[in-house]
Scaffold this motif. Structure first.
Motif, PDB file in Angstrom:
ATOM      1  N   TRP A   1       0.520  14.007  -2.183  1.00 13.86           N
ATOM      2  CA  TRP A   1       0.400  12.733  -1.466  1.00 13.86           C
ATOM      3  C   TRP A   1      -0.692  12.754  -0.399  1.00 13.86           C
ATOM      4  O   TRP A   1      -0.877  11.769   0.290  1.00 13.86           O
TER       5      TRP A   1
ATOM      6  N   CYS B   1       0.828  -1.211   0.000  1.00 12.23           N
ATOM      7  CA  CYS B   1       0.000   0.000   0.000  1.00 12.23           C
ATOM      8  C   CYS B   1       0.861   1.259   0.000  1.00 12.23           C
ATOM      9  O   CYS B   1       0.566   2.227  -0.707  1.00 12.23           O
ATOM     10  N   VAL B   2       1.940   1.241   0.789  1.00  9.96           N
ATOM     11  CA  VAL B   2       2.821   2.407   0.858  1.00  9.96           C
ATOM     12  C   VAL B   2       3.449   2.696  -0.496  1.00  9.96           C
ATOM     13  O   VAL B   2       3.480   3.847  -0.952  1.00  9.96           O
TER      14      VAL B   2
ATOM     15  N   SER C   1      -6.352   4.297   1.220  1.00 13.39           N
ATOM     16  CA  SER C   1      -6.186   2.966   0.637  1.00 13.39           C
ATOM     17  C   SER C   1      -5.735   1.909   1.631  1.00 13.39           C
ATOM     18  O   SER C   1      -5.724   0.719   1.305  1.00 13.39           O
ATOM     19  N   LEU C   2      -5.380   2.315   2.855  1.00  9.43           N
ATOM     20  CA  LEU C   2      -4.822   1.354   3.805  1.00  9.43           C
ATOM     21  C   LEU C   2      -5.827   0.267   4.178  1.00  9.43           C
ATOM     22  O   LEU C   2      -5.526  -0.933   4.076  1.00  9.43           O
TER      23      LEU C   2
ATOM     24  N   ALA D   1       0.917   4.197  -2.886  1.00  9.93           N
ATOM     25  CA  ALA D   1       0.611   5.587  -2.543  1.00  9.93           C
ATOM     26  C   ALA D   1       1.770   6.515  -2.908  1.00  9.93           C
ATOM     27  O   ALA D   1       1.550   7.601  -3.463  1.00  9.93           O
TER      28      ALA D   1
ATOM     29  N   PHE E   1      -2.408   7.420   1.152  1.00  6.31           N
ATOM     30  CA  PHE E   1      -2.142   6.225   1.952  1.00  6.31           C
ATOM     31  C   PHE E   1      -3.309   5.917   2.899  1.00  6.31           C
ATOM     32  O   PHE E   1      -3.741   4.765   3.011  1.00  6.31           O
TER      33      PHE E   1
END
Length: 487
Positions: free
Chosen positions: A179, A156-157, A186-187, A160, A183
């Motif tokens: 940004w 995920c990171v 979507s985490l 992102a 994150f």
């Protein structure tokens, strides 16, 4: 990204080179090409399924509907092989927006790098051994959850971080916003997909074989379809609201953009009050649609140059009730409907349509009333310049307790002090023609309110400018604060 800027091309090239470096070892190492091909085919089929018009609604833009398949590859395969799973579909998929080539390369490179990093973390934490890969051991629960969760997290990171980079270089967003929220949003979905991918990996390794892993995809597809339906319904709601607001703007061009600005100011107040996100969204709808009832008012009255007769005032003062009738059947508006009906009520009972007082006025209506008056005073009109924000806030504070809820006024002041006021200007906003005929001068009272000519200086009838009782009565029919009636 219609025309890709040079910096974006360089960024995409770097991501693509990184992806090549990730997948290259798979060509020299002993790779289970059967598993890679099966997972790649499964991923491509699932992605195509979401685009099938017969099967269901397409997932929202930016939503990866079948990350579980990629994450299953992350758990089952070595890093280089896991990086290959997404590449065929990403390179061969149909792309609606042009240029298609850079978009395909970007998507393939991004997913390959993310899968490689996730698989590397999973291997480093001993995830493959805990799954029983390479030996006869059964999966070790719950120990297997830790490396799988860590792999999903870094996956995920990476997604992102790379998404923010493309927004910065291709869409030219500022660094401070490129940004923002990528994150966090979507985490949770990625972790859910990670659990589904882990179940796929366990079933894949079970005696029932890879076909049993397909059982995980059915509920995942159903949930994605429901989610897509929700977003389609939400988009329909937004389109309905836009159509209503555009209809009001077309009917009366004097305040084009006013509704959106009232919605924005209402949201600022709501955040200061600590409202839940769901209520903030509904309050935004209330601010945007607060004057939709003007559609039921004859256009000749909204655009009338001279003062209104008492009968014309009564007609225009029906617009909150018209608006409430228009939206009463739109269920998703919820509390917004009460705000549309009562946003002209005043704490001292001098408002309309029902003369409610104090806390009898719904909370949303008290918020919208402050936002409406603030924008009325700080917007430039053809007959007068906008008032400074400080002056508008001072007037709102002076009228707090009689016309406005002091809590809402204080919340707006705090929000403006913290965030400032930067109302967006519509690029295609037409020039407002100069009024013709008997135009009420600056200082005129007009119940047409902020939808036609929100006055910061309501006018008094001839010979009554010094009569406080008459001034108060006239101001009670205006969107402007009552104190302006005596000016």
């Amino acid at each position: 990204m219609r025309s890709v800027p040079p910096w974006a091309r360089a960024y995409i090239a770097c991501v693509a080179l990184g992806a090549i470096g990730c997948v290259a070892p798979a060509l020299t190492l002993r790779t289970d090409w059967g598993a890679v091909a099966l997972l790649a085919l499964l991923y491509a089929g699932c992605e195509q399924l979401t685009r099938c018009r017969f099967v269901g609604a397409r997932a929202p833009r930016g939503m990866a509907a079948f990350f579980p398949v990629l994450l299953a590859g992350v758990f089952l395969l070595p890093p280089a092989a896991a990086a290959l799973v997404a590449v065929p579909e990403a390179l061969l998929a149909r792309v609606e927006q042009r240029p298609s080539g850079p978009r395909r390369i970007w998507r393939a490179g991004q997913l390959a790098v993310a899968c490689w990093v996730g698989a590397t973390v999973h291997v480093g934490l001993g995830g493959r051994e805990l799954l029983g890969i390479g030996g006869p051991a059964a999966p070790d629960f719950p120990a297997v959850l830790a490396p799988a969760g860590a792999a999903a997290l870094v996956f995920c990171v990476v997604i992102a971080v790379l998404d923010g980079g493309i927004l910065l270089t291709a869409e030219r967003l500022p660094v401070r916003t490129a940004w923002r929220g990528l994150f966090v949003r979507s985490l949770a979905p990625t972790w859910v997909h990670g659990l589904a991918g882990l179940m796929m990996a366990v079933l894949w390794r079970s005696p029932y074989g890879p076909l049993s892993a397909l059982l995980v995809l059915l509920p995942m597809y159903i949930s994605c379809w429901v989610f897509a339906q929700y977003h389609r319904e939400r988009a329909a709601h937004q389109a309905t609201i836009r159509a209503l607001v555009q209809a009001v703007d077309i009917k009366d061009g004097y305040t084009r953009g006013h509704s959106e600005r009232v919605g924005k100011a209402s949201v600022l107040i709501a955040h200061e009050l600590g409202m839940a996100d769901e209520r903030v969204e509904v309050l935004r709808f209330a601010g945007i649609l607060h004057d939709v009832g003007k559609l039921g008012v004859p256009t000749r009255l909204l655009r009338k140059d001279g003062p209104l007769t008492p009968e014309e005032r009564r007609i225009i003062e029906l617009h909150p009730e018209y608006g409430h009738e228009m939206v009463r059947g739109i269920g998703f508006l919820g509390e917004a409907r009460a705000a549309i009906l009562h946003h002209h009520e005043r704490l001292d009972g001098s408002g309309y349509p029902y003369g409610l007082t104090g806390r009898q006025i719904p909370e949303f209506a008290r918020v919208v009333a402050v936002a409406d008056a603030f924008d009325a005073m700080t917007s430039t009109r053809s007959y007068r310049r906008a008032r400074p924000i400080a002056d508008a806030l001072a007037e709102l504070k002076r009228c707090a307790g009689r016309q406005f809820d002091p809590q809402m006024v204080r919340a707006l002041a705090r929000a403006l002090d913290r965030h400032g006021w930067h109302p967006s200007v519509t690029a295609d906003e037409p020039e407002v023609p100069a009024p013709r005929g008997n135009v009420p001068p600056p200082g005129s009272s007009d119940p047409r309110g902020a939808a036609s000519a929100p006055r910061a200086f309501p006018e008094q009838p001839a010979g009554t400018a010094d009569d406080p009782s008459t001034a108060l009565a006239n101001a009670a029919r205006s969107d402007a604060p009552i104190g302006d009636a005596a000016r």
